[in-house]
Design a protein around this motif. Structure first.
Motif, PDB file in Angstrom:
ATOM      1  N   ALA A 238      13.015   3.366  -8.037  1.00 38.60           N
ATOM      2  CA  ALA A 238      13.222   4.435  -8.803  1.00 38.60           C
ATOM      3  C   ALA A 238      13.489   5.649  -7.983  1.00 38.60           C
ATOM      4  CB  ALA A 238      11.821   4.901  -9.570  1.00 38.60           C
ATOM      5  N   ARG A 239      12.897   5.919  -6.560  1.00 37.97           N
ATOM      6  CA  ARG A 239      13.630   7.152  -5.936  1.00 37.97           C
ATOM      7  C   ARG A 239      14.890   6.763  -5.366  1.00 37.97           C
ATOM      8  NH1 ARG A 239       8.089   9.493  -2.623  1.00 37.97           N
ATOM      9  NH2 ARG A 239       6.746   9.443  -4.312  1.00 37.97           N
ATOM     10  N   LEU A 240      15.247   5.418  -5.158  1.00 33.19           N
ATOM     11  CA  LEU A 240      16.450   5.249  -4.444  1.00 33.19           C
ATOM     12  C   LEU A 240      17.522   5.644  -5.399  1.00 33.19           C
ATOM     13  CD1 LEU A 240      15.574   2.078  -2.673  1.00 33.19           C
ATOM     14  CD2 LEU A 240      16.367   3.810  -1.524  1.00 33.19           C
ATOM     15  N   GLN A 241      17.158   5.109  -6.727  1.00 34.28           N
ATOM     16  CA  GLN A 241      18.128   5.540  -8.000  1.00 34.28           C
ATOM     17  C   GLN A 241      18.293   6.881  -8.284  1.00 34.28           C
ATOM     18  OE1 GLN A 241      19.684   2.826 -10.123  1.00 34.28           O
ATOM     19  NE2 GLN A 241      19.578   1.955  -7.921  1.00 34.28           N
ATOM     20  N   ALA A 242      17.161   7.739  -7.902  1.00 37.28           N
ATOM     21  CA  ALA A 242      17.458   9.164  -8.418  1.00 37.28           C
ATOM     22  C   ALA A 242      18.297   9.768  -7.222  1.00 37.28           C
ATOM     23  CB  ALA A 242      15.870   9.820  -8.452  1.00 37.28           C
ATOM     24  N   ASP A 243      18.195   9.239  -6.030  1.00 41.50           N
ATOM     25  CA  ASP A 243      19.134   9.914  -5.083  1.00 41.50           C
ATOM     26  C   ASP A 243      20.758   9.418  -5.069  1.00 41.50           C
ATOM     27  OD1 ASP A 243      20.092  10.951  -2.636  1.00 41.50           O
ATOM     28  OD2 ASP A 243      18.362  10.559  -1.650  1.00 41.50           O
ATOM     29  N   PRO A 244      21.227  10.756  -5.202  1.00 44.69           N
ATOM     30  CA  PRO A 244      23.035   9.965  -5.455  1.00 44.69           C
ATOM     31  C   PRO A 244      23.408   9.465  -4.219  1.00 44.69           C
ATOM     32  CG  PRO A 244      22.620  12.461  -6.048  1.00 44.69           C
ATOM     33  CD  PRO A 244      21.460  12.057  -5.519  1.00 44.69           C
TER      34      PRO A 244
ATOM     35  N   ALA B 264      13.461  -0.228 -13.158  1.00 40.78           N
ATOM     36  CA  ALA B 264      13.499   0.543 -11.871  1.00 40.78           C
ATOM     37  C   ALA B 264      14.782   0.685 -11.368  1.00 40.78           C
ATOM     38  CB  ALA B 264      12.347   0.136 -11.137  1.00 40.78           C
ATOM     39  N   GLY B 265      15.833  -0.321 -11.587  1.00 38.51           N
ATOM     40  CA  GLY B 265      16.965  -0.252 -11.035  1.00 38.51           C
ATOM     41  C   GLY B 265      17.483  -1.573 -10.095  1.00 38.51           C
ATOM     42  N   GLY B 266      16.523  -2.415 -10.296  1.00 46.49           N
ATOM     43  CA  GLY B 266      16.690  -3.643  -9.431  1.00 46.49           C
ATOM     44  C   GLY B 266      17.881  -4.523  -9.916  1.00 46.49           C
ATOM     45  N   VAL B 267      18.787  -5.156  -9.145  1.00 41.34           N
ATOM     46  CA  VAL B 267      19.780  -5.816  -9.977  1.00 41.34           C
ATOM     47  C   VAL B 267      19.541  -7.403  -9.796  1.00 41.34           C
ATOM     48  CG1 VAL B 267      21.548  -4.308  -8.832  1.00 41.34           C
ATOM     49  CG2 VAL B 267      20.780  -6.235  -7.225  1.00 41.34           C
TER      50      VAL B 267
ATOM     51  N   PRO C   8       0.978  -1.290  -0.082  1.00 38.04           N
ATOM     52  CA  PRO C   8      -0.105  -0.029   0.003  1.00 38.04           C
ATOM     53  C   PRO C   8       0.960   1.300   0.094  1.00 38.04           C
ATOM     54  CG  PRO C   8      -0.027  -1.012   2.184  1.00 38.04           C
ATOM     55  CD  PRO C   8       0.603  -1.904   1.351  1.00 38.04           C
ATOM     56  N   GLY C   9       0.262   2.107  -0.592  1.00 37.67           N
ATOM     57  CA  GLY C   9       1.210   3.406  -0.669  1.00 37.67           C
ATOM     58  C   GLY C   9       2.101   3.475  -1.799  1.00 37.67           C
ATOM     59  N   LEU C  10       3.290   3.603  -1.898  1.00 39.92           N
ATOM     60  CA  LEU C  10       4.495   3.581  -2.748  1.00 39.92           C
ATOM     61  C   LEU C  10       4.851   1.970  -2.632  1.00 39.92           C
ATOM     62  CD1 LEU C  10       6.953   6.106  -1.390  1.00 39.92           C
ATOM     63  CD2 LEU C  10       5.182   6.191  -3.044  1.00 39.92           C
ATOM     64  N   ASP C  11       4.731   1.679  -4.207  1.00 38.93           N
ATOM     65  CA  ASP C  11       5.008   0.228  -4.356  1.00 38.93           C
ATOM     66  C   ASP C  11       6.307   0.209  -4.563  1.00 38.93           C
ATOM     67  OD1 ASP C  11       5.525   1.167  -6.936  1.00 38.93           O
ATOM     68  OD2 ASP C  11       3.752   0.384  -7.889  1.00 38.93           O
ATOM     69  N   GLY C  12       6.998  -1.073  -4.811  1.00 39.59           N
ATOM     70  CA  GLY C  12       8.281  -1.379  -4.678  1.00 39.59           C
ATOM     71  C   GLY C  12       8.958  -0.689  -6.141  1.00 39.59           C
ATOM     72  N   TYR C  13       8.214  -0.760  -7.157  1.00 35.31           N
ATOM     73  CA  TYR C  13       8.976  -0.063  -8.459  1.00 35.31           C
ATOM     74  C   TYR C  13       9.148   1.513  -7.981  1.00 35.31           C
ATOM     75  CZ  TYR C  13       6.913  -4.105 -10.800  1.00 35.31           C
ATOM     76  OH  TYR C  13       6.537  -5.239 -11.078  1.00 35.31           O
ATOM     77  N   GLU C  14       8.366   2.115  -7.414  1.00 34.63           N
ATOM     78  CA  GLU C  14       8.463   3.587  -7.066  1.00 34.63           C
ATOM     79  C   GLU C  14       9.450   3.881  -6.030  1.00 34.63           C
ATOM     80  OE1 GLU C  14       8.076   7.645  -7.078  1.00 34.63           O
ATOM     81  OE2 GLU C  14       7.398   6.041  -8.510  1.00 34.63           O
TER      82      GLU C  14
ATOM     83  N   PRO D  10      22.401  -1.737  -3.893  1.00 36.45           N
ATOM     84  CA  PRO D  10      21.745  -2.823  -4.602  1.00 36.45           C
ATOM     85  C   PRO D  10      20.458  -3.220  -3.983  1.00 36.45           C
ATOM     86  CG  PRO D  10      23.539  -3.875  -3.390  1.00 36.45           C
ATOM     87  CD  PRO D  10      23.540  -2.439  -3.137  1.00 36.45           C
ATOM     88  N   VAL D  11      19.384  -3.414  -5.019  1.00 39.37           N
ATOM     89  CA  VAL D  11      18.196  -3.689  -4.571  1.00 39.37           C
ATOM     90  C   VAL D  11      17.636  -4.988  -5.245  1.00 39.37           C
ATOM     91  CG1 VAL D  11      15.692  -3.065  -4.833  1.00 39.37           C
ATOM     92  CG2 VAL D  11      17.531  -1.337  -4.399  1.00 39.37           C
ATOM     93  N   ILE D  12      17.375  -5.929  -4.300  1.00 45.88           N
ATOM     94  CA  ILE D  12      16.834  -7.491  -4.761  1.00 45.88           C
ATOM     95  C   ILE D  12      15.425  -7.163  -4.683  1.00 45.88           C
ATOM     96  CG2 ILE D  12      16.577  -9.827  -4.680  1.00 45.88           C
ATOM     97  CD1 ILE D  12      19.751  -9.499  -3.803  1.00 45.88           C
TER      98      ILE D  12
END
Length: 692
Positions: free
Chosen positions: A70-76, A101-104, A61-67, A82-84
């Motif tokens: 994506a936000r983790l990837q956008a933040d330097p 979305a940036g998952g490994v 609920p709220g933010l799903d894993g994709y979002e 790494p995201v599994i």
């Protein structure tokens, strides 16, 4: 003996069973595991402490894993974590979207223990290798940058001494371009000034020690001869073999001039001419050694201006500089030649008084300095009256080390400022203990969210006639794992002064809205009221963000009430006014809390858009016994009725108070008569009594 966990892992899953299974599994492998039930909490947790790896569910609920990914990837700060993904979704498109979305990696539920452990270990090893490579690349980039921007000439040669590279400073100093130097040997610069034995000794030292440093006379391209200071180092490979040499050189005459300048600039403040922090610490160290040996006292006064920032902002930095120069002149005129006056910061000065036999002499000087510095200063913009605060610490009574006594004098000065300024404060042991405790609390508070030590309690806001709950005020509570309950009166000021209030306040709003949405689904028609600090407005509670939070949870904006105090109007009035108009235009309600205890309350009601005021409990508490308090409440109710504002009375504790307020026309209230602030389960029990 315990060992340090090999890595930290953040698990994000809204299913408590999955969290427990994964935590037990990974903790058994000596990993440090943090389980969190939502994407929103995960994003806040990684800001406090980034993990080495994240296991992330998709459907939440709220933010799903994709979002979240994506936000983790956008933040330097988090893009390299790494995201599994670990999800029950098995469609190939879902997996493709996860990697996009940036998952490994992607693990399907139900998962196998061995598979999870193997993939976690693999990606931790890969991430460690990538970090090492990034660090190596960073070092190479730094070395390349230093080579290009160094003010000293640099020559790189091979093992035979043939020049392979020179930097821009080499060309600027010698006149030879890279094209003219590369392929030559350093003999290109030979001046004939040195005898053969000079070079024999030079090569003997370099070949045997791998390093040579000394003065060399070199001939530049224009034929002129100059003294240089050379430092030459052999470069060796892993087998210890010489693969080349690096030589650095600078002009000796320029170097001697720079050293004189450095001695001056390194020891004295350029603006005031006073001793700077570096020389102050050096003199204090010497003085402490002498006074310690002779068992004498030394006094240290820390002096800070009370409103220097406003001087710079209103009169300009040139005026501020002139003011600092005049302060320096007054300080030096009041002390002896053996004492020291120093400027250690923008508006902070220190006086060191040596050989102080009588404490009363130091105190008399401190009061004389206070009087002298609070007299008007003559500046181009006119006479200026500015307050100062003085803190005083004594060696060895208030510390036996330089940094300790200096710190304690600064603590005393800060206390003088807190007490209103224009005064002297002597350091006490209690001040030191308070500061240490404050720093400890600030450190622990930064980690409280990630450690799940914070919670909300809820106090009902009721209809005074029926007692029916209409809403609730959310109150933040902190229960650290290793100690007892910490009062909000203690940690909220720390959060505000440190800037933590923005992240804490956002968490409170999100949790309050999430709980409100849950209770509304269960059939309770309520609104949530949250306190908003001055430090949060406008960016910490941006109107668009508030709308996004409520929309994601299916809440109407009018279900969220934002409580502000009159102190919010003492900041940037324009930005506060704009924020108020924007949040109310979106449908959110704004209440003015603690009404009547601040300043200019009537002008706030007139000039700023509000929905209601909350009558402070100081008036309610004595309204039955004190006719003046009753009269004030009657006046507030009449005023709000004329301005079409609702009124909520706080701190109602007796039935007589409730009845009196209701008879006066006050419709809403809260207080211990109805309920104390309650945790979730107890508040639900309270609501059950009023279930339809």
């Amino acid at each position: 003996m315990s060992t340090k966990p090999s890595a930290s892992i953040l698990i994000v899953d809204d299913n408590p069973e999955n969290l427990n299974v994964l935590k037990r599994m990974l903790s058994a492998e000596d990993y440090e595991v943090r389980p969190l039930p939502s994407g929103e909490l995960a994003l806040r947790a990684v800001q406090a402490e980034a993990p080495d790896l994240i296991l992330l569910d998709i459907m939440m609920p709220g933010l799903d894993g994709y979002e979240v990914c994506a936000r983790l990837q956008a933040d330097p700060r988090t893009r390299d974590v790494p995201v599994i993904f670990i999800s029950a979704l098995r469609d190939p498109e879902d997996k493709v979207r996860a990697f996009a979305a940036g998952g490994v990696d992607y693990i399907s539920k139900p998962f196998q223990v061995d598979e999870v452990l193997a993939r976690v270990a693999t990606h931790l090893r890969l991430n460690a290798l990538q970090q090492a490579l990034r660090a190596q690349n960073a070092r190479l980039q730094e070395a390349a940058a230093l080579f290009e921007v160094s003010g000293e000439g640099i020559i790189l040669t091979d093992a035979q001494g043939v020049i392979r590279r020179v930097n821009p400073a080499f060309t600027r100093i010698t006149g030879y371009t890279p094209e003219e130097a590369i392929g030559q040997t350093p003999r290109l610069l030979k001046s004939g000034h040195h005898p053969p034995e000079f070079y024999s000794h030079f090569w003997y030292t370099l070949q045997n020690l791998g390093y040579w440093e000394g003065e060399v006379w070199n001939r530049y391209k224009d034929g002129s001869i100059h003294p240089q200071w050379d430092m030459i180092t052999a470069i060796r490979n892993d087998q210890g073999e010489v693969t080349g040499y690096v030589a650095q050189f600078s002009n000796v005459a320029r170097r001697h001039l720079t050293e004189r300048e450095i001695r001056q600039r390194g020891n004295y403040d350029a603006l005031t001419g006073l001793v700077n922090r570096s020389l102050l610490l050096e003199r204090l160290d010497l003085a402490f050694k002498g006074h310690r040996h002779q068992k004498r006292q030394l006094s240290l006064l820390c002096i800070g201006l009370d409103r220097f920032k406003q001087v710079n902002e209103t009169l300009g930095y040139n005026t501020g500089d002139l003011l600092l120069q005049q302060i320096a002149a007054r300080l030096t005129s009041e002390i002896r030649d053996v004492d020291t006056a120093a400027r250690i910061g923008g508006d902070e000065f220190v006086i060191v008084l040596v050989d102080q036999v009588e404490a009363t002499a130091t105190e008399r000087l401190a009061w004389r300095l206070l009087e002298r510095l609070t007299q008007p200063f003559e500046l181009p913009a006119g006479n200026l009256d500015i307050g100062v605060s003085l803190g005083l610490a004594v060696f060895p009574d208030d510390g036996d080390e330089v940094e300790v006594v200096l710190r304690n004098a600064n603590i005393a000065m800060s206390r003088a400022k807190e007490q209103g300024g224009r005064q002297i404060c002597f350091f006490t042991d209690a001040m030191g203990r308070e500061l240490i405790e404050r720093h400890r609390l600030e450190r622990d508070l930064k980690l409280a969210l990630a450690r799940c030590e914070l919670s909300l309690h809820y106090q009902p806001i009721v209809n005074l006639k029926s007692g029916q709950p209409l809403g609730f005020e959310c109150l933040l509570r902190w229960q650290p794992a290793e100690q007892g309950f910490i009062s909000p009166a203690t940690f909220i000021p720390i959060a505000e002064s440190s800037g933590l209030i923005r992240s804490l306040g956002a968490w409170v709003i999100e949790m309050a809205c999430r709980q409100l949405a849950h209770w509304q689904k269960r059939g309770w028609s309520l609104y949530a009221s949250v306190n908003v600090s001055t430090r949060q407005i406008p960016d910490g509670v941006a109107p668009d963000w508030l709308l996004q939070v409520t929309q994601n949870l299916g809440l109407a904006p009018e279900c969220l009430v934002l409580e502000v105090t009159e102190s919010v109007f003492a900041t940037d009035l324009e930005s506060v006014s704009n924020w108020l108009r924007e949040v109310r235009a979106l449908g959110f309600r704004v209440y003015l809390d603690d009404f009547g205890t601040g300043y200019s309350s009537l002008s706030y009601l007139k000039n700023f858009p509000l929905d209601a005021v909350k009558v402070d409990q100081v008036f309610v508490r004595d309204m039955v016994e004190q006719e003046r308090d009753l009269a004030l409440i009657r006046a507030i109710l009449a005023l709000c009725q004329e301005l079409d504002l609702q009124v909520v009375a706080e701190g109602i504790e007796t039935e007589v108070q409730r009845q009196r307020l209701s008879n006066l026309g006050c419709t809403y209230g809260q207080g211990y008569l109805f309920s104390r602030p309650l945790p979730v389960s107890a508040f639900e029990d309270f609501l059950q009594r009023y279930a339809p």
